[in-house]
Design a protein around this motif. Structure first.
Motif, short mmCIF file in Angstrom:
data_model
loop_
_atom_site.label_atom_id
_atom_site.label_comp_id
_atom_site.label_asym_id
_atom_site.label_seq_id
_atom_site.Cartn_x
_atom_site.Cartn_y
_atom_site.Cartn_z
N ARG A 17 115.07 45.30 32.12
CA ARG A 17 113.91 45.97 31.53
C ARG A 17 114.34 46.64 30.23
O ARG A 17 115.08 47.64 30.25
N HIS A 18 113.89 46.09 29.12
CA HIS A 18 114.17 46.65 27.79
C HIS A 18 112.85 47.19 27.27
O HIS A 18 112.02 46.46 26.72
N ASN A 27 104.36 33.06 31.23
CA ASN A 27 105.76 33.51 31.23
C ASN A 27 105.87 35.01 30.99
O ASN A 27 106.67 35.71 31.62
N ILE A 28 105.07 35.50 30.05
CA ILE A 28 105.12 36.93 29.72
C ILE A 28 104.63 37.77 30.89
O ILE A 28 105.24 38.80 31.23
N ALA A 29 103.53 37.36 31.50
CA ALA A 29 103.03 38.09 32.66
C ALA A 29 104.07 38.10 33.78
O ALA A 29 104.31 39.13 34.43
N TRP A 30 104.70 36.97 34.01
CA TRP A 30 105.74 36.87 35.05
C TRP A 30 106.92 37.78 34.73
O TRP A 30 107.45 38.46 35.62
N PHE A 48 106.93 46.15 34.62
CA PHE A 48 106.37 46.74 33.40
C PHE A 48 104.87 46.44 33.43
O PHE A 48 104.46 45.30 33.20
N ARG A 49 104.07 47.45 33.72
CA ARG A 49 102.65 47.22 33.95
C ARG A 49 101.82 47.68 32.76
O ARG A 49 101.66 48.87 32.53
N ASP A 50 101.30 46.74 31.99
CA ASP A 50 100.37 47.03 30.91
C ASP A 50 99.05 46.38 31.30
O ASP A 50 98.77 45.23 30.96
N GLU A 51 98.24 47.12 32.07
CA GLU A 51 97.02 46.55 32.65
C GLU A 51 96.08 46.03 31.58
O GLU A 51 95.45 44.98 31.74
N GLN A 52 96.00 46.74 30.45
CA GLN A 52 95.08 46.31 29.39
C GLN A 52 95.46 44.92 28.87
O GLN A 52 94.60 44.06 28.67
N LEU A 53 96.76 44.71 28.65
CA LEU A 53 97.20 43.40 28.15
C LEU A 53 97.03 42.32 29.22
O LEU A 53 96.53 41.22 28.92
N ARG A 113 99.49 39.54 41.29
CA ARG A 113 99.47 40.28 42.55
C ARG A 113 100.46 41.45 42.51
O ARG A 113 100.13 42.56 42.91
N VAL A 114 101.68 41.20 42.02
CA VAL A 114 102.70 42.25 41.96
C VAL A 114 102.29 43.38 41.04
O VAL A 114 102.53 44.56 41.33
N LEU A 115 101.66 43.04 39.92
CA LEU A 115 101.23 44.07 38.97
C LEU A 115 99.92 44.73 39.39
O LEU A 115 99.46 45.66 38.71
N SER A 116 99.32 44.25 40.47
CA SER A 116 98.06 44.82 40.99
C SER A 116 96.97 44.85 39.93
O SER A 116 96.28 45.86 39.74
N VAL A 117 96.84 43.74 39.21
CA VAL A 117 95.79 43.61 38.21
C VAL A 117 94.81 42.55 38.70
O VAL A 117 95.13 41.35 38.71
N PRO A 118 93.62 42.94 39.15
CA PRO A 118 92.68 41.97 39.71
C PRO A 118 92.02 41.12 38.62
O PRO A 118 91.56 41.63 37.61
#
Length: 659
Positions: A470-471, A496-499, A506-511, A539-544
């Protein structure tokens, strides 16, 4: 107007004006980068995680021994050194030749000067300012002489001047002006050029990176008409020159290839490497010619020096011609001469074997030792190429990778964007978490993110995710950049980026919400593993995102037969908590078929009267390529085994026992 019934030859695939100097690393294999993943010999280019990287470094200016002139050595002088006697002995006679309008004498003088100067660094030597000023004045006067109305230089004179300037490698506008004038004269007199003259003039232009389409078009037509008069040196040098300039047409290539095939047994090692390189740059397999080249190389391998040996391997790999006898012969010769290889040649040799997926542990171990021995000062392109090749070919040489990382850290600001992407990908595939290197890469990318293409950024993000590093600076910069330029990214890159974000939490829900529709629109581009990883990430980022989950399910059903069971389990479990897509029940049926195979095996194995072999049992279970059936698959498997699901009380007792 057509010649010999063939019609006029149109040379260009690419645009470009007369006399334009090419310093952009076009198809010349120079150190500058070219297009992403093209056949240009540039290093800008990894597609699909580096799988199509193409290295550079070929197409340099040296002519082969036995060609027009012999290669020049240092003659006791260090690069960039010119003795006082040499200066006086060479420039003064050339001035006299110029006064006498003796172009032949002047050309010989330029060739002698090129031999003495040894162009590596000499033209940047401040101590030679006065001397180089005189040289420039001489060339300016030559330029004026070529404009004289009463002087009619012969084709040989024009060719020899271009060739001599190519050998001199003097980077100055006056040289370009002279070549432009030569082109203006030559294109109206090309029918009088001999094969030797044509090979010399195009070589001179190409070696200086000057691309004059009008001249080359006319010369191309003459090459086709007079091809039978070309010997092996003329053929290889002409092919080299046209391919270095990025010029191509079917008539020219077919004529050269056909004549090379007819005369292949006369080719020297250097000519064989040049013609194979040209074919690679043109992207022209010509299987009959390439097979003949391969056979000839095997008979003459001992005549090859390291550079041409690596060039030949690179050329066949670039064309995806996997000739095992040829590559074996090259490998054996390379091992014997390994101490004579430059690092750049080792990088190209390693790339060739990796790109053809030829695993030669003996060769790669020898290359690893040699690279480590000379690692100090290795240039970024070679560091990236070598790391890529070893990782691509699954050679986990940790000592080499650590040496590469150490050297790369000291030069990280000199790496180009594609080289950064390649290097990052290589360390991720090797599973090496070199934190000092990755920290430097993360900062470099974050601070210069606009220099990186969308595919490069997705590869780099994937690498950080694969290494679970994590950078924060890089991730924040990447998130902002993607949000503002989402149209530049394809579904695979966004996935790839979401994964990667999910892998490092690293959770950026807006993106993540913003990219979901873009992924859904191009979901057909995703392979099964990418579909599973994308669903898992959300699922891991909990973004529906019901729209995306539905699209992933539909596409997964279309590609169900291509799914590894492990990926299928991951995808079905990931969409389980989403609003029920209509395809979910159909996916369950697919999974039920997979678990039924496992259930049938377990029942058959334990019902038999044969002795129980635990190793055999575990081995056959592993052959199903998954270790657990997931939230959805486990109840299916238990049901197929006629085993009831454990009750809540049983689970509580298990937990208490465990504590």
């Amino acid at each position: 107007d057509g010649r010999d019934g063939r019609g006029e030859i149109e040379v260009m695939r690419e645009g470009g004006g007369d006399g334009r100097r090419r310093r952009d690393g076009g198809r010349d294999g120079g150190r500058d980068t070219g297009r992403d993943g093209g056949r240009d010999g540039g290093r800008d280019g990894i597609r699909d995680g580096g799988r199509d990287m193409v290295p550079s470094g070929y197409g340099g200016g040296g002519m082969s021994q036995g060609g027009f002139v012999r290669e020049y050595g240092n003659h006791g002088d260090a690069p960039g050194h010119v003795s006082e006697n040499s200066r006086g002995d060479l420039l003064a006679p050339m001035m006299e030749y110029l006064e006498a309008r003796d172009i032949a004498g002047l050309t010989k003088g330029l060739l002698r000067l090129a031999k003495v100067l040894n162009p590596q660094g000499v033209f940047n030597n401040p101590q030679l300012g006065e001397y180089l000023g005189k040289l420039r004045d001489l060339l300016a006067r030559l330029y004026g002489l070529l404009h004289s109305s009463d002087l009619i230089p012969s084709p040989k004179d024009l060719s020899d001047i271009a060739f001599a300037l190519g050998k001199l490698q003097y980077d100055d506008n006056i040289v370009v002006d002279i070549l432009q004038r030569i082109a203006e004269i030559s294109k109206y007199r090309a029918e009088n050029f001999s094969p030797h003259d044509m090979a010399g003039i195009v070589w001179g232009f190409a070696s200086l990176g000057v691309r004059n389409e009008a001249l080359m078009s006319v010369i191309a037509a003459e090459v086709v008409n007079k091809i039978e008069g070309f010997d092996q040196r003329h053929l290889s040098n002409t092919a080299w020159a046209f391919s270095k300039c990025g010029l191509w047409n079917e008539q020219l290539v077919s004529a050269i290839a056909g004549e090379c095939l007819a005369k292949i047994h006369t080719f020297s090692a250097q000519s064989l490497s040049h013609i194979s390189w040209a074919m690679a740059q043109w992207g022209t397999r010509k299987d009959d010619l390439m097979n003949a080249i391969a056979d000839e190389v095997q008979h003459k391998t001992h005549e090859f020096s390291p550079g041409p040996l690596a060039m030949t391997a690179w050329s066949f790999a670039s064309l995806q011609i996997k000739n095992i006898p040829l590559m074996t012969s090259i490998s054996e010769e390379a091992v014997d001469k390994i101490r004579s290889f430059k690092t750049q040649d080792l990088a190209h040799l390693a790339w060739a074997f990796a790109n053809l997926r030829i695993q030669d542990s003996r060769l790669f171990n020898k290359m690893a030792d040699e690279v480590q021995r000379n690692i100090n000062g290795t240039l970024p392109p070679e560091l990236a190429n070598i790391a890529w090749a070893f990782s691509k070919n699954n050679f986990s040489h940790e000592d080499l990778m650590c040496a590469i990382a150490k050297e790369a850290v000291s030069q990280i600001h000199n790496f180009k964007s594609a080289e950064v992407a390649m290097l990052t990908w290589a360390f991720a595939v090797a599973g090496l978490r070199n934190k000092e290197l990755m920290t430097g890469i993360g900062a470099q990318v974050a601070q210069n993110i606009i220099r990186f293409s969308a595919p490069q950024l997705s590869h780099i993000a994937w690498a950080f995710g694969a290494l679970s590093l994590r950078h924060t600076e890089f991730l924040q910069s990447l998130s902002t950049h993607v949000y503002g330029s989402i149209k530049s990214f394809r579904a695979q890159g966004l996935s790839n980026i979401a994964w990667a974000f999910a892998m490092v939490n690293f959770r950026d829900e807006q993106l993540i919400l913003r990219v979901a529709p873009a992924i859904a629109r191009e979901v057909g581009d995703l392979r099964p593993l990418a579909l599973a990883r994308c669903a898992w990430a959300y699922r891991v980022l909990s973004v529906p995102s019901p729209e995306l989950m539905d699209a992933l399910s539909v596409e997964a059903l279309k590609k169900a037969d291509e799914f590894p069971t492990k990926a299928l389990v991951k995808l079905i479990d990931s969409v389980y908590s989403s609003p029920v897509p209509k395809e979910r029940s159909l996916l369950h049926r697919v999974l039920a078929g997979r678990t039924a195979d496992v259930a049938n095996f377990i029942q058959a194995f334990w019902k038999g009267n044969h002795p129980i072999n635990e190793e055999d049992y575990c081995g056959q279970l592993h052959a199903f390529s998954f270790v657990e059936c997931g939230i959805v698959g486990t109840p299916l498997l238990l049901s197929q085994l006629n085993i009831d699901l454990p009750s809540g009380g049983f689970m509580r007792r298990c937990c208490q026992k465990g504590l």
